[in-house]
Design a protein around this motif. Structure first.
Motif, PDB file in Angstrom:
ATOM      1  N   PHE A  62       1.972   8.988  30.323  1.00  0.00           N
ATOM      2  CA  PHE A  62       2.109   9.443  29.074  1.00  0.00           C
ATOM      3  C   PHE A  62       3.465  10.657  28.319  1.00  0.00           C
ATOM      4  CE2 PHE A  62      -0.964   5.706  28.290  1.00  0.00           C
ATOM      5  CZ  PHE A  62      -0.986   4.822  27.949  1.00  0.00           C
ATOM      6  N   GLU A  63       2.943  11.627  29.484  1.00  0.00           N
ATOM      7  CA  GLU A  63       3.965  12.890  29.922  1.00  0.00           C
ATOM      8  C   GLU A  63       5.363  12.692  29.317  1.00  0.00           C
ATOM      9  OE1 GLU A  63       1.941  15.448  28.490  1.00  0.00           O
ATOM     10  OE2 GLU A  63       0.744  14.463  28.713  1.00  0.00           O
ATOM     11  N   ASP A  64       5.298  11.526  29.999  1.00  0.00           N
ATOM     12  CA  ASP A  64       6.784  11.271  30.201  1.00  0.00           C
ATOM     13  C   ASP A  64       7.773  10.892  28.833  1.00  0.00           C
ATOM     14  OD1 ASP A  64       6.637  11.979  32.519  1.00  0.00           O
ATOM     15  OD2 ASP A  64       6.492  10.030  33.693  1.00  0.00           O
ATOM     16  N   LEU A  65       6.767  10.508  28.082  1.00  0.00           N
ATOM     17  CA  LEU A  65       7.661   9.588  26.308  1.00  0.00           C
ATOM     18  C   LEU A  65       8.486  11.179  26.113  1.00  0.00           C
ATOM     19  CD1 LEU A  65       4.022   8.323  25.406  1.00  0.00           C
ATOM     20  CD2 LEU A  65       6.527   7.204  25.882  1.00  0.00           C
ATOM     21  N   ASP A  66       9.179  10.572  25.567  1.00  0.00           N
ATOM     22  CA  ASP A  66       9.796  11.057  24.633  1.00  0.00           C
ATOM     23  C   ASP A  66      10.091  10.896  22.904  1.00  0.00           C
ATOM     24  OD1 ASP A  66      12.440   9.687  24.520  1.00  0.00           O
ATOM     25  OD2 ASP A  66      13.209   9.880  26.286  1.00  0.00           O
ATOM     26  N   GLU A  67      10.802  11.430  22.456  1.00  0.00           N
ATOM     27  CA  GLU A  67      11.429  10.924  20.842  1.00  0.00           C
ATOM     28  C   GLU A  67      11.869   9.367  20.503  1.00  0.00           C
ATOM     29  OE1 GLU A  67      11.591  12.459  17.489  1.00  0.00           O
ATOM     30  OE2 GLU A  67      10.189  13.603  17.920  1.00  0.00           O
ATOM     31  N   ASP A  68      12.945   9.024  22.172  1.00  0.00           N
ATOM     32  CA  ASP A  68      13.245   7.950  21.759  1.00  0.00           C
ATOM     33  C   ASP A  68      12.060   6.393  21.919  1.00  0.00           C
ATOM     34  OD1 ASP A  68      16.515   9.059  21.199  1.00  0.00           O
ATOM     35  OD2 ASP A  68      16.430   8.363  23.535  1.00  0.00           O
ATOM     36  N   ASP A  69      11.038   6.702  22.718  1.00  0.00           N
ATOM     37  CA  ASP A  69      10.543   5.920  22.982  1.00  0.00           C
ATOM     38  C   ASP A  69       9.642   6.257  21.971  1.00  0.00           C
ATOM     39  OD1 ASP A  69      10.905   6.162  26.401  1.00  0.00           O
ATOM     40  OD2 ASP A  69      10.270   7.342  27.034  1.00  0.00           O
ATOM     41  N   LEU A  70       9.153   6.676  21.341  1.00  0.00           N
ATOM     42  CA  LEU A  70       8.651   6.729  20.267  1.00  0.00           C
ATOM     43  C   LEU A  70       9.069   6.285  18.874  1.00  0.00           C
ATOM     44  CD1 LEU A  70       5.957  10.024  20.564  1.00  0.00           C
ATOM     45  CD2 LEU A  70       6.220   8.233  21.233  1.00  0.00           C
ATOM     46  N   ALA A  71      10.546   5.898  18.635  1.00  0.00           N
ATOM     47  CA  ALA A  71      11.241   5.148  17.848  1.00  0.00           C
ATOM     48  C   ALA A  71      10.609   3.846  17.450  1.00  0.00           C
ATOM     49  CB  ALA A  71      13.366   5.613  17.741  1.00  0.00           C
ATOM     50  N   ALA A  72      11.133   3.390  16.451  1.00  0.00           N
ATOM     51  CA  ALA A  72      10.860   2.084  16.045  1.00  0.00           C
ATOM     52  C   ALA A  72      11.735   0.780  16.436  1.00  0.00           C
ATOM     53  CB  ALA A  72      10.300   1.878  14.668  1.00  0.00           C
ATOM     54  N   THR A  73      11.434   0.190  17.510  1.00  0.00           N
ATOM     55  CA  THR A  73      11.611  -1.233  17.741  1.00  0.00           C
ATOM     56  C   THR A  73      12.762  -2.018  16.953  1.00  0.00           C
ATOM     57  OG1 THR A  73       9.880  -1.971  18.584  1.00  0.00           O
ATOM     58  CG2 THR A  73      11.109  -0.942  20.022  1.00  0.00           C
ATOM     59  N   GLU A  74      13.449  -3.542  17.697  1.00  0.00           N
ATOM     60  CA  GLU A  74      13.891  -3.962  16.081  1.00  0.00           C
ATOM     61  C   GLU A  74      12.786  -5.090  15.749  1.00  0.00           C
ATOM     62  OE1 GLU A  74      16.510  -4.645  15.053  1.00  0.00           O
ATOM     63  OE2 GLU A  74      17.166  -3.408  15.201  1.00  0.00           O
ATOM     64  N   ALA A 120       3.825  11.224  12.851  1.00  0.00           N
ATOM     65  CA  ALA A 120       5.237  11.413  12.906  1.00  0.00           C
ATOM     66  C   ALA A 120       5.813  12.556  11.290  1.00  0.00           C
ATOM     67  CB  ALA A 120       5.578  10.509  13.523  1.00  0.00           C
ATOM     68  N   MET A 121       6.709  12.543  11.797  1.00  0.00           N
ATOM     69  CA  MET A 121       7.363  13.084  10.903  1.00  0.00           C
ATOM     70  C   MET A 121       8.057  12.271   9.582  1.00  0.00           C
ATOM     71  SD  MET A 121       9.726  15.987  11.950  1.00  0.00           S
ATOM     72  CE  MET A 121      11.090  15.570  12.415  1.00  0.00           C
ATOM     73  N   ASP A 122       8.318  11.207   9.693  1.00  0.00           N
ATOM     74  CA  ASP A 122       8.663  10.026   8.953  1.00  0.00           C
ATOM     75  C   ASP A 122       7.049   8.916   8.647  1.00  0.00           C
ATOM     76  OD1 ASP A 122       8.398   9.041  11.354  1.00  0.00           O
ATOM     77  OD2 ASP A 122      10.370   7.971  11.015  1.00  0.00           O
ATOM     78  N   ASP A 153       0.731  -0.879   0.036  1.00  0.00           N
ATOM     79  CA  ASP A 153       0.182   0.208   0.403  1.00  0.00           C
ATOM     80  C   ASP A 153       0.992   1.106  -0.160  1.00  0.00           C
ATOM     81  OD1 ASP A 153      -1.845   1.616   0.632  1.00  0.00           O
ATOM     82  OD2 ASP A 153      -2.599   0.911   2.553  1.00  0.00           O
ATOM     83  N   SER A 154       0.564   2.286  -0.609  1.00  0.00           N
ATOM     84  CA  SER A 154       1.595   3.215  -1.237  1.00  0.00           C
ATOM     85  C   SER A 154       1.251   4.492  -0.170  1.00  0.00           C
ATOM     86  CB  SER A 154       1.450   3.759  -2.724  1.00  0.00           C
ATOM     87  OG  SER A 154       0.327   4.575  -2.330  1.00  0.00           O
ATOM     88  N   LYS A 155       0.159   3.799   0.513  1.00  0.00           N
ATOM     89  CA  LYS A 155       0.027   5.284   1.909  1.00  0.00           C
ATOM     90  C   LYS A 155       0.255   4.950   3.042  1.00  0.00           C
ATOM     91  CE  LYS A 155      -4.601   7.093  -0.630  1.00  0.00           C
ATOM     92  NZ  LYS A 155      -5.981   6.905  -0.555  1.00  0.00           N
ATOM     93  N   ASP A 156       1.005   5.973   3.983  1.00  0.00           N
ATOM     94  CA  ASP A 156       0.816   5.952   5.625  1.00  0.00           C
ATOM     95  C   ASP A 156       0.010   4.447   6.082  1.00  0.00           C
ATOM     96  OD1 ASP A 156       2.979   6.987   5.315  1.00  0.00           O
ATOM     97  OD2 ASP A 156       1.822   8.750   6.432  1.00  0.00           O
ATOM     98  N   ASN A 157      -0.032   3.443   6.541  1.00  0.00           N
ATOM     99  CA  ASN A 157      -1.099   2.706   7.036  1.00  0.00           C
ATOM    100  C   ASN A 157       0.240   1.863   8.226  1.00  0.00           C
ATOM    101  OD1 ASN A 157       0.516  -0.665   6.612  1.00  0.00           O
ATOM    102  ND2 ASN A 157       0.816   1.153   4.423  1.00  0.00           N
ATOM    103  N   TYR A 158      -1.015   1.289   9.312  1.00  0.00           N
ATOM    104  CA  TYR A 158      -0.427   0.341   9.856  1.00  0.00           C
ATOM    105  C   TYR A 158      -1.049  -0.753  10.987  1.00  0.00           C
ATOM    106  CZ  TYR A 158       2.544   0.960  14.098  1.00  0.00           C
ATOM    107  OH  TYR A 158       2.960   0.311  15.717  1.00  0.00           O
TER     108      TYR A 158
END
Length: 144
Positions: A127-139, A84-86, A14-19
């Motif tokens: 959830f207010e304690d989340l930062d960018e690293d927490d939202l980054a994709a994991t392995e 998100a940005m990406d 799918d060429s559109k953003d999806n999850y």
């Protein structure tokens, strides 16, 4: 034990953003056995159908462990998907809002063994304690 794995992937066909969200449940003696059963099942599904055709990386968002079949409903995962940005970003909490009396369930984080954390069901999460690293994709849990 019953294990509920909450998996996700982006459909690359799918060429559109999806999850794509894909909860899966299995009975197993250990978390390792549950992980092996999940991986084998996804490999089988991928090889025998087109359901996972666009899935090249499958992520484990959360793993809930239940000592047995609960008599009362249990929310096994809360998930919010936001832009998100990406692309799209997922914020997830396993076993949210359980009463302290419900001690039959545990949730596990997924990642490097050094970073793997067992979460107690009654632990408060802000959830207010989340930062960018927490939202980054994991392995990924599984790659095709």
């Amino acid at each position: 034990m019953l294990y509920i794995g909450n998996f996700s992937y982006n459909d690359d066909t799918d060429s559109k953003d999806n999850y794509c969200l894909m909860p899966c449940v299995v009975e197993a003696e250990t978390t390792d056995e549950a992980m092996e059963k999940f991986a084998a099942h996804f490999q089988h599904v991928r090889s025998t159908s087109d359901l996972l055709e666009g899935a090249h990386e499958i992520f484990l968002d959360s793993l809930a462990e239940l000592e047995g079949v609960p008599e009362e409903p249990v929310i096994c995962q809360w998930q919010k998907i936001v832009p998100a940005m990406d692309g799209l970003c997922s914020i997830t909490s396993a076993l949210p809002a359980l009463d302290e009396s419900d001690d039959f369930a545990n949730a596990y984080a997924w990642g490097d063994e050094d970073d793997e954390i067992e979460h107690d069901h009654d632990e408060d999460f802000d959830f207010e304690d989340l930062d960018e690293d927490d939202l980054a994709a994991t392995e990924p849990f599984l790659q095709f």
